[in-house]
Design a protein around this motif. Structure first.
Motif: not given
Length: 570
Positions: A135, A176, A179, A181-183
């Motif tokens: 991460e 990536r 975003s 929201e979801e990447p």
């Protein structure tokens, strides 16, 4: 009594080291000395074709860039019409820019690279960081419409057009897109096109076939991968290996082992073709105009043998230096001589260090370079006739570290008076806002504000590390005992000069030499001077978003756009 004093002296050294907070780092000279630059990330301009402009983070003026120029946070690069360039980082990451392309370096913290691309075409190769968390995104690239995050090895291309649309093509690994929201994940063999500003639209599709720009990058990648000089260097040294293959050869010299010999003209000497440029946190830093002049001038030592000058690599723990020379200061001149094997480089000496006056290379004809003090500072040769001293050591003073010479604004630039015309200046549109995930650190202080604070430090012969690295300067450091005899075999080498053994046979035959620039151009359709990188619109106008917008503005940042139902990923 003597033993008691000796004990006090040793304890003083240990306590002083604790106050400074930096572990001694061995170098190719004898003994150990404190190194304040251990945590400084390295990057450089490794290739320049055409006119490439550079703006230093602490300077507002654009000027002609030079190969081997070390780069620092908030430096800006502009590859003008018909140009291309490459930036290398110390972890193996590389960024190549096509013509009409702008790149900003925002953060070079340990284990992190943060860049900004506001216009143009760039190919990027990211190398994974050992032990990095899945991460932990150690590479970030901001564009006007997208924020790219990378946490593993990847190879991708980014196109940013005049209207801000961004196209990303991934050749290896994955990236990536930040975003709310979801990447958005773009994997190998995919391309994403991002259009619109307030409510961007994402179109995900298969990557297209490589074009001329891609093929040139593939050739460059292949040449770097085949470079064999790295086997003779510390594994921590990744920048500049290819140039050692292309411009010299590895040979064997008794007592020194494998050394590198550049292919140069008769009478050539090291540390002559280039300039000392003021770059913090190091201070006076050598920028060589020779394509291969990164590794041999910042690591290891030089020595003269029977066939000419050779570069002797340092130990496996070798640490980068601004320039491995010994300075000599005169009343109105500055001189320097390359350090030889066994001679120390002082990272942070101050006035208390007793300097050994025995310099092996001082006896080599032409090895000592002498410049008028004003020429050293400004880079301008001047018109006043200058007669260098016959014996600089007797006429001046040997300096342990950097020369106590105050820089001026012109000391920030590697080449004076070149490429400063308006035709090379980048368009103002490169200052437009970008999308970001992590805010950039604060920009460095302007040179005119910083140099006044450095006055005392510079005059003590110390590098300006206190402000940028948290390095505490102690005025009363203990004296360093340097009165150690060089091995007899090395001292004799001053007179007899070692002979190179079978220089031709020592070149590995299994690995081909990198192709020359002419061969590279021949392998590319339409190569040579007529070869062009991907074209971008050249008529740029900056639309002012608010009254009073400055002509030269630092990059502005905005958060990623709010999620919208109009976004589509196909």
């Amino acid at each position: 009594m003597m033993n008691h004093l000796k004990t006090i002296w040793i304890v003083t050294i240990l306590l002083t080291g604790g106050l400074i907070g930096i572990s001694p780092t061995p170098v190719s000279g004898e003994g150990e000395i404190p190194n304040p630059f251990g945590g400084v990330r390295l990057s450089r301009l490794s290739l320049i074709e055409g006119e490439v402009q550079l703006q230093r983070g602490n300077d507002e003026e654009w000027f002609s860039a030079a190969v081997n120029m070390p780069l620092r946070p908030y430096d800006k690069i502009w590859a003008s019409d018909g140009a291309r360039t490459e930036v290398q980082f110390d972890d193996g990451t590389m960024v190549r820019l096509a013509e009409n392309t702008s790149l900003d370096l925002l953060n070079l913290a340990p284990g992190r690279i943060h860049l900004q691309l506001t216009l143009g075409v760039a190919n990027i190769i990211v190398h994974s960081v050992s032990g990095a968390s899945p991460e932990a995104f150690f590479f970030e690239l901001n564009t006007p419409q997208a924020d790219l995050l990378v946490n593993n090895s990847a190879k991708f291309r980014v196109n940013v057009t005049e209207d801000g649309s961004t196209e990303i093509t991934v050749r290896e690994g994955e990236i990536r897109l930040s975003s709310d929201e979801e990447p958005v994940v773009v994997a190998r063999g995919q391309r994403v096109v991002i259009e619109g500003s307030e409510n961007p639209r994402y179109q995900l599709e298969s990557a297209g076939q490589p074009d001329e720009w891609d093929r040139w990058n593939e050739i460059r990648d292949s040449d770097i991968a085949r470079a064999f000089s790295g086997r003779y260097l510390s594994p921590d040294i990744s920048m500049g290996v290819l140039e050692l293959d292309a411009y010299g050869q590895w040979v064997l010299v008794p007592d020194y082992g494998r050394v590198w010999m550049p292919r140069v003209s008769e009478g050539w000497v090291p540390y002559f073709s280039g300039r000392w440029v003021w770059i913090e946190p190091w201070g006076w830093t050598w920028v060589s105009y020779e394509p291969w002049g990164w590794i041999p001038y910042h690591y290891g030592r030089w020595v003269m043998v029977s066939q000419g000058w050779v570069w002797v690599p340092g130990s496996r723990t070798e640490v980068w230096t601004p320039g491995s020379v010994r300075f000599i200061q005169g009343p109105d001149w500055v001189a320097w001589v390359p350090l030889a094997p066994g001679e120390r480089y002082y990272y942070n000496p101050g006035r208390s260090v007793r300097v050994d006056r025995r310099l092996i290379n001082y006896r080599v004809p032409g090895a000592v370079t002498v410049l008028p003090r004003l020429t050293f500072i400004t880079g301008n040769p001047g018109h006043r006739k200058f007669t260098p001293p016959a014996d600089p050591v007797r006429s001046g003073r040997i300096v342990a570290g950097p020369p106590p010479v105050l820089p001026t604004q012109s000391s920030l630039r590697p080449k004076m008076g070149e490429g400063t015309g308006s035709k090379f200046q980048p368009p103002r549109v490169i200052n437009r806002p970008v999308v970001y995930h992590n805010p950039a650190p604060a920009p460095p202080a302007r040179f005119e504000d910083r140099v006044n604070k450095l006055h005392e430090v510079i005059l003590q012969g110390r590098p300006p590390v206190a402000d940028t690295q948290g390095f505490r300067i102690e005025k009363n450091l203990p004296r360093v005992d340097e009165d150690r005899r060089l091995p007899e075999r090395i001292r004799k080498d001053i007179i007899i000069h070692k002979s190179i053994r079978d220089p031709v046979r020592e070149i590995p035959r299994s690995l081909p030499r990198p192709p020359s620039l002419e061969r590279e151009q021949a392998r590319i359709p339409g190569g040579g001077k007529e070869h062009r990188q991907p074209q971008l619109p050249r008529n740029f106008e900056l639309k002012k978003e608010a009254p009073g917008q400055p002509e030269r503005a630092r990059p502005l940042y905005r958060k990623p756009p709010e999620p919208s139902n109009s976004r589509e990923i196909k």
